[in-house]
Design a protein around this motif. Structure first.
Motif, PDB file in Angstrom:
ATOM      1  N   TYR A  58      32.885 -13.324 118.715  1.00 22.24           N
ATOM      2  CA  TYR A  58      32.078 -14.459 119.244  1.00 22.24           C
ATOM      3  C   TYR A  58      32.713 -15.623 119.581  1.00 22.24           C
ATOM      4  O   TYR A  58      32.477 -16.670 120.112  1.00 22.24           O
ATOM      5  CB  TYR A  58      30.995 -14.936 118.304  1.00 22.24           C
ATOM      6  N   ARG A  59      34.203 -15.588 119.511  1.00 25.65           N
ATOM      7  CA  ARG A  59      35.352 -16.909 119.508  1.00 25.65           C
ATOM      8  C   ARG A  59      36.356 -16.562 120.149  1.00 25.65           C
ATOM      9  O   ARG A  59      36.923 -15.534 120.358  1.00 25.65           O
ATOM     10  CB  ARG A  59      35.539 -17.335 118.119  1.00 25.65           C
ATOM     11  N   ASP A  60      36.935 -17.672 120.864  1.00 25.01           N
ATOM     12  CA  ASP A  60      38.348 -17.510 121.611  1.00 25.01           C
ATOM     13  C   ASP A  60      39.444 -17.637 120.733  1.00 25.01           C
ATOM     14  O   ASP A  60      39.420 -17.730 119.444  1.00 25.01           O
ATOM     15  CB  ASP A  60      38.135 -18.717 122.702  1.00 25.01           C
ATOM     16  N   ALA A  61      40.592 -17.797 121.297  1.00 23.41           N
ATOM     17  CA  ALA A  61      41.825 -17.891 120.514  1.00 23.41           C
ATOM     18  C   ALA A  61      41.870 -18.785 119.508  1.00 23.41           C
ATOM     19  O   ALA A  61      42.780 -19.020 118.741  1.00 23.41           O
ATOM     20  CB  ALA A  61      43.076 -17.694 121.621  1.00 23.41           C
ATOM     21  N   ASP A  62      41.207 -19.797 119.955  1.00 20.56           N
ATOM     22  CA  ASP A  62      41.507 -21.183 119.051  1.00 20.56           C
ATOM     23  C   ASP A  62      40.118 -21.311 118.167  1.00 20.56           C
ATOM     24  O   ASP A  62      40.081 -22.086 117.257  1.00 20.56           O
ATOM     25  CB  ASP A  62      41.193 -22.318 119.928  1.00 20.56           C
ATOM     26  N   GLY A  63      39.319 -20.223 117.946  1.00 20.45           N
ATOM     27  CA  GLY A  63      38.354 -20.227 117.085  1.00 20.45           C
ATOM     28  C   GLY A  63      37.115 -20.896 117.362  1.00 20.45           C
ATOM     29  O   GLY A  63      36.032 -21.045 116.689  1.00 20.45           O
ATOM     30  N   ASN A  64      37.033 -21.135 118.846  1.00 18.66           N
ATOM     31  CA  ASN A  64      35.781 -21.893 119.207  1.00 18.66           C
ATOM     32  C   ASN A  64      34.825 -20.825 119.717  1.00 18.66           C
ATOM     33  O   ASN A  64      35.316 -19.787 120.322  1.00 18.66           O
ATOM     34  CB  ASN A  64      36.167 -22.999 120.311  1.00 18.66           C
ATOM     35  N   ALA A  65      33.431 -21.156 119.653  1.00 27.42           N
ATOM     36  CA  ALA A  65      32.380 -20.239 120.232  1.00 27.42           C
ATOM     37  C   ALA A  65      32.714 -20.023 121.856  1.00 27.42           C
ATOM     38  O   ALA A  65      32.983 -20.987 122.466  1.00 27.42           O
ATOM     39  CB  ALA A  65      31.114 -20.787 120.041  1.00 27.42           C
ATOM     40  N   LEU A  66      32.355 -18.928 122.238  1.00 30.52           N
ATOM     41  CA  LEU A  66      32.647 -18.445 123.699  1.00 30.52           C
ATOM     42  C   LEU A  66      31.399 -19.173 124.373  1.00 30.52           C
ATOM     43  O   LEU A  66      30.183 -19.044 124.109  1.00 30.52           O
ATOM     44  CB  LEU A  66      32.479 -17.016 123.741  1.00 30.52           C
ATOM     45  N   ASP A  67      31.656 -20.023 125.336  1.00 26.50           N
ATOM     46  CA  ASP A  67      30.896 -20.850 126.032  1.00 26.50           C
ATOM     47  C   ASP A  67      30.681 -20.184 127.317  1.00 26.50           C
ATOM     48  O   ASP A  67      31.738 -20.085 128.159  1.00 26.50           O
ATOM     49  CB  ASP A  67      31.386 -22.223 126.282  1.00 26.50           C
ATOM     50  N   GLY A  68      29.473 -20.118 127.935  1.00 27.10           N
ATOM     51  CA  GLY A  68      29.112 -19.261 129.158  1.00 27.10           C
ATOM     52  C   GLY A  68      29.550 -20.345 130.632  1.00 27.10           C
ATOM     53  O   GLY A  68      29.486 -19.890 131.540  1.00 27.10           O
ATOM     54  N   SER A  69      29.976 -21.499 130.159  1.00 23.74           N
ATOM     55  CA  SER A  69      30.313 -22.512 131.330  1.00 23.74           C
ATOM     56  C   SER A  69      31.615 -22.588 131.534  1.00 23.74           C
ATOM     57  O   SER A  69      32.272 -23.055 132.449  1.00 23.74           O
ATOM     58  CB  SER A  69      29.797 -23.897 131.089  1.00 23.74           C
TER      59      SER A  69
END
Length: 373
Positions: free
Chosen positions: A256-267
């Motif tokens: 559910y997260r990107d390389a930095d640990g942030n939630a994947l954002d549809g925008s």
């Protein structure tokens, strides 16, 4: 399935299994089943069955603890990416019928729901308790543990009795369902336990079966958080998903997260790199899912999936492949792009079919989902 044995005839070259009404494993069929991918004929004996039956001509005979079941399988695309062979083999060879109709089984009716809107997910509010009560009333109690049945009894879900919560209890159930829904979404999207990750401390790619335990029992203890997270996220369970079977079956990594640990954002736009020589004998793919529905993300493309079977996929000079996720395709990258939806969170599964040793010994691993913009 009723009170009499059931016959299930299965097509060749599938990954399939049967779960009971409590989503507990009953049997495998297909490439990792006793039919070894050739297609089989199975006899399922219902709860408490004590009659005499001939086992001649059956690939396997199994007993089950519930009447209702899930029969799930995946077929394979042809080399040209078409599902034609898998569909035709299902229509011609898949059959379910009572043993009493073995000499003259009824014709199967197949309903094509591809491209149609329908709902397959469980309720996430207090009505979920009504769904659970329906199962309790329909199934034998020995199909589930006394401990879980005790929790249900404490809130009025008891076999043979009406489930009629009063005003006080209804308020409690509404708050419990809301808290449970938020909690289980957190458990699947950002687990704290390092066992939940393929590469602990180094990556956000998660493992659906931490410790390789499809029962979610590790070192003698039930890992309730892992079990809750899995059954929120997925439908159906089999040991074949968790065990090491090089060249057979499938393996999954999701996040559910990107390389930095942030939630994947549809925008936003992201890019994972898939290194060369993907250890998948059959094929590999990415699929995008909606965080709220756990269903495929609804975009302009009917099936938000992309992988090695897609003819237009472009590789880099070193044999690796860059995949792009975002609301719009980066210029010149349209063939390697999957659309996301602004305002919606999403997650993705990377699937490997016919996984090979470099996946299991981790000498090959997928790249992280890096934010591009």
């Amino acid at each position: 399935m009723g009170d009499e044995p059931l016959v299930v005839e299965t097509p060749p070259n599938v990954l399939g299994f049967i779960n009971n009404a409590w989503f507990k494993y009953v049997m495998d069929f297909g490439n990792l089943g006793p039919d070894e991918g050739k297609g089989g004929k199975f006899l399922i004996l219902p709860p408490g069955f004590e009659g005499e039956v001939s086992t001649d001509g059956y690939t396997d005979v199994v007993r089950t603890d519930t009447y209702a079941h899930w029969v799930l399988w995946r077929g394979y695309l042809d080399e040209n990416g078409s599902p034609e062979t898998a569909v035709s083999q299902t229509q011609e060879q898949f059959r379910i019928y009572p043993l009493s109709q073995a000499d003259t089984p009824s014709e199967m009716t197949f309903v094509d729901v591809s491209g149609k809107e329908f709902n397959t997910i469980h309720l996430m509010d207090a009505r979920i308790f009504e769904e659970i009560n329906n199962v309790i009333q329909a199934e034998p109690l020995y199909g589930e543990s006394p401990e879980l049945l005790g929790y249900l009894a404490a809130i009025g879900i008891i076999k043979g009795q009406d489930f009629a919560p009063d005003t006080r209890m209804q308020s409690i159930l509404e708050r419990a369902a809301a808290a449970g829904a938020v909690t289980v979404k957190t458990l699947i999207s950002k687990p704290r336990d390092e066992l939940a990750y393929w590469y602990p401390g180094e990556s956000n790619w998660q493992n659906a079966f931490p410790g390789g335990a499809y029962t979610f029992t590790i070192d003698g203890a039930m890992k309730h958080d892992f079990r809750s997270a899995f059954h929120f996220y997925a439908t159906g369970i089999t040991p074949a998903m968790a065990f090491k079977s090089p060249g057979k079956g499938s393996q999954y990594a999701f996040t559910y997260r990107d390389a930095d640990g942030n939630a994947l954002d549809g925008s936003k736009t992201y890019k994972p790199n898939v290194p060369a020589n993907v250890p998948a004998k059959d094929f590999w793919s990415f699929t995008l899912y909606d965080n709220q529905t756990r269903s495929m993300l609804q975009t302009d493309k009917q099936f938000p999936a992309l992988g090695s079977n897609d003819a237009g996929l472009v590789q880099n000079d070193d044999g690796s492949t860059d995949i792009y996720f975002g609301p719009e395709a980066p210029e010149g990258k349209e063939s390697n792009w999957l659309q996301t939806v602004p305002g919606k969170g999403w997650n993705t599964i990377m699937r490997l079919y016919g996984p090979l040793e470099p996946w299991f010994d981790q000498t090959w691993r997928p790249g992280e989902i890096a934010l591009v913009e």
